[in-house]
Design a protein around this motif. Structure first.
Motif, PDB file in Angstrom:
ATOM      1  N   THR A   1     -56.831  35.550 -46.973  1.00 24.40           N
ATOM      2  CA  THR A   1     -57.245  36.472 -46.172  1.00 24.40           C
ATOM      3  C   THR A   1     -55.655  35.881 -44.605  1.00 24.40           C
ATOM      4  O   THR A   1     -56.337  34.296 -44.314  1.00 24.40           O
ATOM      5  CB  THR A   1     -58.324  36.971 -46.232  1.00 24.40           C
ATOM      6  N   ASP A   2     -55.610  36.151 -44.175  1.00 32.37           N
ATOM      7  CA  ASP A   2     -54.114  36.092 -43.544  1.00 32.37           C
ATOM      8  C   ASP A   2     -55.464  36.162 -42.128  1.00 32.37           C
ATOM      9  O   ASP A   2     -54.167  34.641 -41.387  1.00 32.37           O
ATOM     10  CB  ASP A   2     -53.307  36.248 -43.105  1.00 32.37           C
ATOM     11  N   ALA A   3     -55.798  36.725 -41.928  1.00 31.41           N
ATOM     12  CA  ALA A   3     -56.411  37.096 -39.986  1.00 31.41           C
ATOM     13  C   ALA A   3     -57.773  37.769 -40.424  1.00 31.41           C
ATOM     14  O   ALA A   3     -57.944  38.848 -41.464  1.00 31.41           O
ATOM     15  CB  ALA A   3     -55.606  37.964 -39.762  1.00 31.41           C
ATOM     16  N   VAL A   4     -58.371  37.301 -39.734  1.00 36.04           N
ATOM     17  CA  VAL A   4     -60.445  38.571 -39.738  1.00 36.04           C
ATOM     18  C   VAL A   4     -60.084  38.391 -38.575  1.00 36.04           C
ATOM     19  O   VAL A   4     -61.117  38.019 -37.448  1.00 36.04           O
ATOM     20  CB  VAL A   4     -61.125  37.218 -40.697  1.00 36.04           C
ATOM     21  N   ILE A   5     -60.257  39.749 -38.576  1.00 41.59           N
ATOM     22  CA  ILE A   5     -60.681  40.608 -36.865  1.00 41.59           C
ATOM     23  C   ILE A   5     -62.296  41.069 -37.270  1.00 41.59           C
ATOM     24  O   ILE A   5     -63.136  41.362 -38.008  1.00 41.59           O
ATOM     25  CB  ILE A   5     -60.167  41.872 -35.983  1.00 41.59           C
ATOM     26  N   THR A   6     -63.468  41.150 -36.046  1.00 41.62           N
ATOM     27  CA  THR A   6     -64.622  41.367 -36.388  1.00 41.62           C
ATOM     28  C   THR A   6     -64.155  43.222 -35.610  1.00 41.62           C
ATOM     29  O   THR A   6     -63.719  43.466 -35.621  1.00 41.62           O
ATOM     30  CB  THR A   6     -65.523  41.145 -35.185  1.00 41.62           C
ATOM     31  N   THR A   7     -65.629  44.114 -36.127  1.00 39.63           N
ATOM     32  CA  THR A   7     -66.026  44.827 -35.473  1.00 39.63           C
ATOM     33  C   THR A   7     -65.371  44.969 -34.003  1.00 39.63           C
ATOM     34  O   THR A   7     -64.787  45.804 -33.976  1.00 39.63           O
ATOM     35  CB  THR A   7     -66.786  45.448 -35.948  1.00 39.63           C
ATOM     36  N   ARG A   8     -66.047  44.593 -32.721  1.00 36.74           N
ATOM     37  CA  ARG A   8     -65.786  44.687 -31.995  1.00 36.74           C
ATOM     38  C   ARG A   8     -64.232  44.222 -31.932  1.00 36.74           C
ATOM     39  O   ARG A   8     -63.563  44.975 -30.466  1.00 36.74           O
ATOM     40  CB  ARG A   8     -66.070  43.428 -31.180  1.00 36.74           C
ATOM     41  N   GLU A   9     -63.344  42.952 -31.795  1.00 33.48           N
ATOM     42  CA  GLU A   9     -61.834  43.120 -32.219  1.00 33.48           C
ATOM     43  C   GLU A   9     -61.326  44.048 -32.712  1.00 33.48           C
ATOM     44  O   GLU A   9     -60.268  44.966 -31.521  1.00 33.48           O
ATOM     45  CB  GLU A   9     -61.371  41.902 -33.027  1.00 33.48           C
ATOM     46  N   LEU A  10     -61.416  45.223 -33.153  1.00 32.67           N
ATOM     47  CA  LEU A  10     -61.015  45.967 -34.062  1.00 32.67           C
ATOM     48  C   LEU A  10     -61.117  47.066 -32.926  1.00 32.67           C
ATOM     49  O   LEU A  10     -60.181  48.270 -32.933  1.00 32.67           O
ATOM     50  CB  LEU A  10     -61.542  46.916 -35.042  1.00 32.67           C
TER      51      LEU A  10
END
Lengths: 568, 163
Positions: A374-383
């Motif tokens: 996966t190239d990038a992972v953001i958390t719920t908080r970051e979204l």
């Protein structure tokens, strides 16, 4: 036995082992707290919750003081209010005044406490501590200078996770919560679960942000950027926009991602169905061949890392199936690229995850070597931050469907986002494949260790679900000693599963996680297709591209390996 | 260059052998942490990182927990210490009778600061609150020997005794 006391002139009857804080809550008085957390042991270090004993004039820390019969307490006397404010000012005197640019801005309990207690200036000044930021690892960022020594992270890591990656070190003014020899958190036996970040009342522990990386990809015209959202996100993201806890916002979430500029909106739930196909068949093979049992789930990256550090002898019991996130990315970078006629380096895959450990999983060598990461992972908080940055009125967005090809999911996939879901979803498919019969609802609880016995033909499958890593350790110690009756073990590093993940909205409490989990279970109940092997997109994927579960192509793309790690 | 891993492993084993031996006297129980740390420090002169890691494994505690205890107590040292420990009393009586001057003289002689250790690991210098020998003020201790009623001029001679 119950006893009666008076709080702010109101009589209240509570159990004799209650604290003043709990008694006050019963009559609707919300005493401010910082080190207190309802799901952890009492600590009493911050003294922000002090109240006055009207008889003696003593100031008592309400979170740790037990009630006594006939006690008369004032929570709002001038003495109590002044003391609370003074205690908070003392904490603030050694706290950097950089709220406007802090990661925790807007969701900081310390900031809220300062507002609620009417702190308008900090009357004390003196020496301040200045520690190096630890942002070496992919998952978490630690800024000890922002720490108020409340010990929540130390307690959650010890009591709930049994890891104790963080500890109080040194003493007096030099006290600092850190790792042994201040090693980066990423270089020790930390599971990256992020429970420390969900209980931290300040910005001292947060996720390592990937937001700017994702914006960069979205702004790059040469990139085709697709997004996958984990099953639990649809049950938690609404909270940050004033919606009821546990609200299911699947379609609004898809609409918001569309507006952020992603080229396709897909769902990790789709890949969860794929995981079930692979893992279910893997279990059947093990169960029938009586080999490497118990079968232990591997979709939780916090758990996998914990196992690699502490139970390397049980690695061969872990399912070799990749997690849904990594299966999604592997399929996106093969099947999807082919179907869409894209160049391999044109595709950029973003995961929206409930989890800080997924940021570590994303960077695992085994996945990067095969170019399926996966190239990038953001958390719920970051979204949530991204949605707020563009000013979307999330709660009132008109919803849209997820995109075809990798956007359809079943009820089985939806419950992946909560504890017990992976086991239930797997066994639905396993039982039906072996006997043609449907599996009834397991109705497993959200807490501690849960067990189930499932009749499959003439045989019984013994299932255990562990919530939180210290519960997992309890079960694994039995396995190690050869005293375990279980055939199938599901482990979720975070209590309540991904709805309680380290990347979910804060402050996190069990009460809140329970509602999120129920939201997902209701979602499963309402789905027409509730079994992974009936997902039409999955059937099509096997038919057109993968062949059989556990077959050559599936094995190559959808399975992985693990490695022993030092127990630092 | 040939791979040195084998040697490294062997060196590590040799280094940890005395620790392993002293651990034989203990059960793997959390309550023995402090006695074990004391014994290990007695053996090694300080608490090296590898020793603390080994102790955490033996007691089934996390490395951070062991480190937390080792850094809490001032009796434990995480850096190598000198063969000889010089403790200079800074208590009231010694203060009044010029303890500070004694400390300054020792610093000059050894070229180290308070709390420091000489490069040859021969001396460690520490100021302490009171060693309970006020009648001998100003007083210092070198290891278990007491030297009292000192003047700065006597310092070089005393240091020489331990070289």
């Amino acid at each position: 036995m119950t006893i009666t006391l008076t709080i702010d002139d109101q009589e209240v009857e509570v159990k004799e082992d209650a604290t003043i804080l709990e008694a006050a809550k019963k009559v609707g008085i919300d005493i401010p707290t910082l080190c207190y957390h309802p799901d952890l042991t009492e600590f009493g270090s911050c003294r922000v919750c002090v109240v006055e004993n009207e008889e003696s004039g003593d100031l008592l820390a309400s979170c740790v003081t037990p009630v006594s019969d006939g006690m008369e307490i004032s929570t709002n006397s001038a003495k109590a209010r002044t003391a609370r404010r003074t205690n908070l000012e003392l904490l603030l005197a050694n706290h950097p005044n950089e709220c406007l640019t802090c990661d925790q801005n807007g969701m900081c309990e310390l900031q809220d406490a300062a507002y609620n207690l009417g702190v308008t200036e900090v009357s004390f000044s003196g020496e301040t501590t200045d520690y190096e930021v630890d942002d070496v690892g992919p998952s978490l960022k630690r800024e000890p200078s922002k720490c108020i020594l409340c010990g929540r992270c130390v307690r959650v890591c010890e009591e709930v996770q049994g890891v104790s990656a963080l500890e109080f070190t040194e003493r007096g003014f030099d006290s600092v919560v850190t790792t042994a020899f201040d090693m980066p958190q990423s270089e020790i036996n930390c599971a990256n679960c992020g429970q420390c970040a969900t209980v931290c009342p300040t910005g001292a522990i947060t996720e390592k942000s990937c937001v700017s990386k994702v914006w960069g990809a979205l702004e790059n015209e040469d990139k085709h950027v697709i997004v996958q959202t984990a099953p639990s996100i649809q049950a938690t993201v609404g909270e940050e926009f004033g919606m009821e806890e546990g609200s299911i916002v699947t379609e609004k979430l898809a609409a918001a991602l569309d507006k952020l500029g992603f080229d396709k909106i897909f769902s990790t739930d789709f890949a969860a169905d794929l995981t079930i196909m692979e893992e279910g068949n893997e279990f059947i093979k093990r169960f029938q061949g009586d080999k490497h049992l118990p079968h232990i789930t591997s979709c939780c990256p916090g758990w996998v890392k914990f196992c690699e550090h502490n139970y390397p002898d049980l690695i061969e019991n872990l399912s070799s199936a990749k997690s849904p996130m990594s299966m999604f990315s592997a399929i996106a970078k093969s099947y999807y690229v082919e179907e869409m006629d894209l160049d391999e380096d044109e595709l950029y895959v973003v995961g929206v995850m409930p989890c800080t450990a997924k940021k570590f999983e994303m960077n695992r060598d085994e996945l990067i070597e095969t170019g399926s990461e996966t190239d990038a992972v953001i958390t719920t908080r970051e979204l949530v931050r991204m949605i707020k940055e563009v000013g979307l009125d999330f709660a009132n967005l008109e919803g849209r469907e997820y995109d075809d090809m990798m956007g359809t999911s079943t009820g089985a996939a939806n419950i992946f986002g909560t504890t017990g879901g992976v086991a239930e979803a797997s066994l639905r498919t396993v039982k039906e494949k072996l006997t043609g019969e449907s599996l009834g609802r397991l109705n497993l609880g959200f807490e501690g260790i849960n067990e189930a016995e499932i009749e499959i033909g003439d045989e019984t499958v013994n299932v255990a679900i562990a919530n939180g890593l210290s519960n997992a350790a309890e079960i694994l110690d039995e396995v190690r000693e050869g005293n375990s009756k279980y055939d199938f073990i599901e482990v979720m590093a975070c209590p309540y599963g991904c709805v309680g993940g380290g990347g979910q909205p804060v402050p996190a409490t069990d009460e809140r996680k329970q509602k999120r989990g129920e939201g997902l279970k209701n979602m499963d109940g309402a789905k027409t297709i509730r079994k992974s092997h009936e997902n039409p997109e999955i059937l099509k994927l096997y038919d057109e591209f993968l062949g059989e579960p556990l077959g050559g192509e599936s094995h190559h793309l959808l399975h992985t390996r693990y490695k022993e790690r030092e127990r630092n | 260059m040939a791979c040195q891993c084998g040697n490294e492993e062997q060196n590590r084993e040799e280094f940890l052998a005395p620790l392993r031996e002293l651990l034989e006297d203990y059960e793997s129980k959390e309550k023995y942490l402090i006695p074990i740390l004391q014994d290990a420090q007695e053996e090694y002169g300080y608490l090296p990182k590898d020793v603390l890691r080994e102790i955490s494994g033996f007691l089934n505690l996390s490395f951070s927990q062991v480190y937390g205890v080792a850094t809490f107590y001032s009796q434990f040292h995480l850096e190598p210490r000198g063969e000889n420990i010089i403790r200079v009393c800074m208590g009231t009586a010694c203060h009044v009778r010029g303890g500070e001057k004694i400390l300054e003289k020792i610093k000059d002689e050894l070229g180290i600061e308070d709390g420091g250790t000489t490069d040859d690991l021969h001396f460690t210098l520490e100021s302490v609150a009171c060693i309970g020998a006020c009648g001998l003020a100003p007083v210092i201790m070198v290891n278990d020997d007491t030297h009292g009623r000192l003047t700065p001029e006597q310092v070089p001679e005393i240091i020489e005794e331990y070289k």
